[in-house]
Design a protein around this motif. Structure first.
Motif, PDB file in Angstrom:
ATOM      1  N   SER A 242      -1.514   2.981  -4.859  1.00 52.48           N
ATOM      2  CA  SER A 242      -2.349   3.629  -4.770  1.00 52.48           C
ATOM      3  C   SER A 242      -4.011   2.614  -5.312  1.00 52.48           C
ATOM      4  O   SER A 242      -4.198   3.142  -4.774  1.00 52.48           O
ATOM      5  CB  SER A 242      -2.246   5.268  -4.975  1.00 52.48           C
ATOM      6  OG  SER A 242      -3.348   5.563  -4.004  1.00 52.48           O
ATOM      7  N   ARG A 243      -3.463   2.824  -6.653  1.00 48.68           N
ATOM      8  CA  ARG A 243      -5.077   2.667  -7.506  1.00 48.68           C
ATOM      9  C   ARG A 243      -4.435   1.439  -8.839  1.00 48.68           C
ATOM     10  O   ARG A 243      -3.200   1.632  -9.130  1.00 48.68           O
ATOM     11  CB  ARG A 243      -5.076   4.076  -8.242  1.00 48.68           C
ATOM     12  CG  ARG A 243      -6.349   4.399  -9.947  1.00 48.68           C
ATOM     13  CD  ARG A 243      -6.262   5.278 -10.766  1.00 48.68           C
ATOM     14  NE  ARG A 243      -7.422   5.155 -11.760  1.00 48.68           N
ATOM     15  CZ  ARG A 243      -8.541   5.049 -11.666  1.00 48.68           C
ATOM     16  NH1 ARG A 243      -9.005   5.127 -10.413  1.00 48.68           N
ATOM     17  NH2 ARG A 243      -8.829   4.766 -13.133  1.00 48.68           N
TER      18      ARG A 243
ATOM     19  N   THR B 260       0.613  -1.287  -0.048  1.00 49.74           N
ATOM     20  CA  THR B 260      -0.252   0.389   0.061  1.00 49.74           C
ATOM     21  C   THR B 260       0.664   1.851  -0.266  1.00 49.74           C
ATOM     22  O   THR B 260       0.666   2.301   0.172  1.00 49.74           O
ATOM     23  CB  THR B 260      -1.118  -0.205   1.449  1.00 49.74           C
ATOM     24  OG1 THR B 260      -0.086  -0.107   2.601  1.00 49.74           O
ATOM     25  CG2 THR B 260      -1.902  -0.862   1.193  1.00 49.74           C
TER      26      THR B 260
ATOM     27  N   ARG C 233      -5.544   2.444  -1.909  1.00 45.89           N
ATOM     28  CA  ARG C 233      -6.543   3.864  -2.307  1.00 45.89           C
ATOM     29  C   ARG C 233      -7.997   4.145  -2.856  1.00 45.89           C
ATOM     30  O   ARG C 233      -9.325   4.574  -2.222  1.00 45.89           O
ATOM     31  CB  ARG C 233      -5.811   5.339  -1.947  1.00 45.89           C
ATOM     32  CG  ARG C 233      -6.635   7.418  -1.770  1.00 45.89           C
ATOM     33  CD  ARG C 233      -6.128   7.590  -2.609  1.00 45.89           C
ATOM     34  NE  ARG C 233      -5.450   7.910  -3.652  1.00 45.89           N
ATOM     35  CZ  ARG C 233      -5.656   8.194  -4.849  1.00 45.89           C
ATOM     36  NH1 ARG C 233      -7.489   8.587  -4.904  1.00 45.89           N
ATOM     37  NH2 ARG C 233      -4.754   8.039  -6.128  1.00 45.89           N
TER      38      ARG C 233
END
Length: 353
Positions: A102-103, A98, A124
């Motif tokens: 993020s995406r 993580t 995220r």
């Protein structure tokens, strides 16, 4: 995967003069599909608890949260004392990614369970195939509508519309959490992203390279696994083979990827970290109990653990000559007999008659 570092917190949970521990595969060792391999499984765990010998469940399965999986196993085994701190799923090490991504686009699992697990891990933004199909219906021409499609994000939120650049954002990486439930669509989208311009759907990069446009992580490479059918079934490793073959067909070179799960060392390091943290001690000896020589036994032997092979899953005696990796302690009819032998060898229980 050198981004993953595991530091064990030391606190006392178990006290025993015999500093040993166990790690159990689930499918083919404790369960066979949805059915418990009782009384052997329950008796083996009871023996360890009675003698305060710590253990964890270490599986290449997943697709759900650690809490959900341990509740499922505990219910099937009728052994309610199991806790979330005792289980390692194939995708559990993804928690450590993580900070780097993020995406992400996740593959596998029923409905949007893996999306929810990835969000719980701390990613995220998490996309699934349904999001891409909702924005781009032609992306998977052989996909048939099903209830999971209703779980797709609104295109304004998913932002993966190939026809509208203003709502077409790239993804950082692909995480294969579990076996694909719609392999035709998943393979197509995965290959599109691997060959895209920096993870942007609907684009195709120039040049042919071993390194894909964005990284792909497979949570395990198990080619076969045991359920309640009489023959082993293809696992995530079968999906991996298809992705690799198609990527090489397009690019002319093998795909660079990262595979976790047994027998990979990084997953044994993670499992050892979990075992130490849960038990509060660093065991001198760990016994891996598994049914698959190519994953459970191979990984344990390479990592320096002892290994126990059982006949209740993938392994068959008639195929022993085909395996390069054999157990250090022996081959046993079931998990109970293997555990008893290890406890006897360490003087924890007396020899069986």
């Amino acid at each position: 995967m050198n981004k993953l570092r595991f530091i064990s917190r030391q606190f006392v949970r178990f006290s025993s003069s015999n500093n040993i521990a166990f790690a159990f595969d689930i499918d083919g060792v404790l369960l066979r599909g949805s059915k418990p391999l009782n009384p052997y499984a329950k008796t083996a765990l009871t023996l360890l608890d009675e003698h305060k010998v710590p253990y964890v469940l270490f599986t290449n399965g997943g697709g759900v949260s650690e809490s959900d999986k341990i509740r499922e196993v505990a219910k099937k085994l009728e052994y309610p004392t199991l806790t979330p701190g005792q289980i390692i799923l194939s995708h559990s090490p993804f928690k450590k990614l993580t900070k780097s991504f993020s995406r992400v686009f996740v593959v596998g699992g029923k409905a949007d369970r893996c999306r929810r697990v990835a969000l719980d891990y701390g990613f995220r933004e998490v996309l699934i195939s349904a999001d891409y199909i909702a924005c781009n219906p032609g992306i998977a021409p052989f996909h048939k509508y099903h209830a999971d499609d209703e779980l797709a994000l609104d295109p304004k939120n998913s932002r993966v519309c190939a026809s509208k650049d203003s709502i077409n954002d790239p993804v950082d990486c692909i995480l294969v959490f579990n076996d694909s439930w719609d392999s035709s669509a998943d393979i197509q989208i995965v290959l599109d992203l691997l060959n895209s311009e920096h993870g942007k759907i609907g684009t195709f990069r120039e040049g042919k390279y071993a390194r894909p446009s964005i990284p792909i992580y497979f949570s395990n490479g198990d080619f076969l696994w045991a359920n309640d059918f009489k023959l082993p079934r293809f696992g995530q490793g079968g999906f991996k083979v298809q992705v690799e073959a198609l990527y090489e067909k397009i690019n002319g070179v093998p795909l660079e990827s990262t595979t976790l799960g047994k027998p990979e060392r990084i997953s044994y390091e993670f499992a050892h970290h979990v075992l130490c943290n849960w038990s509060g001690t660093t065991p001198d000896k760990v016994y891996m109990v598994g049914d698959n020589p190519n994953s459970d036994i191979h990984g344990a032997n390479a990592f320096g653990w002892e290994s126990i092979l059982v006949r209740t899953g993938v392994f068959k005696d008639s195929e022993i000559d085909y395996y390069d990796h054999l157990p250090t302690l022996g081959i046993f009819d079931n998990v109970e007999t293997g555990v008893r032998k290890a406890l006897e060898d360490n003087g924890i229980i007396g020899a069986s008659n």
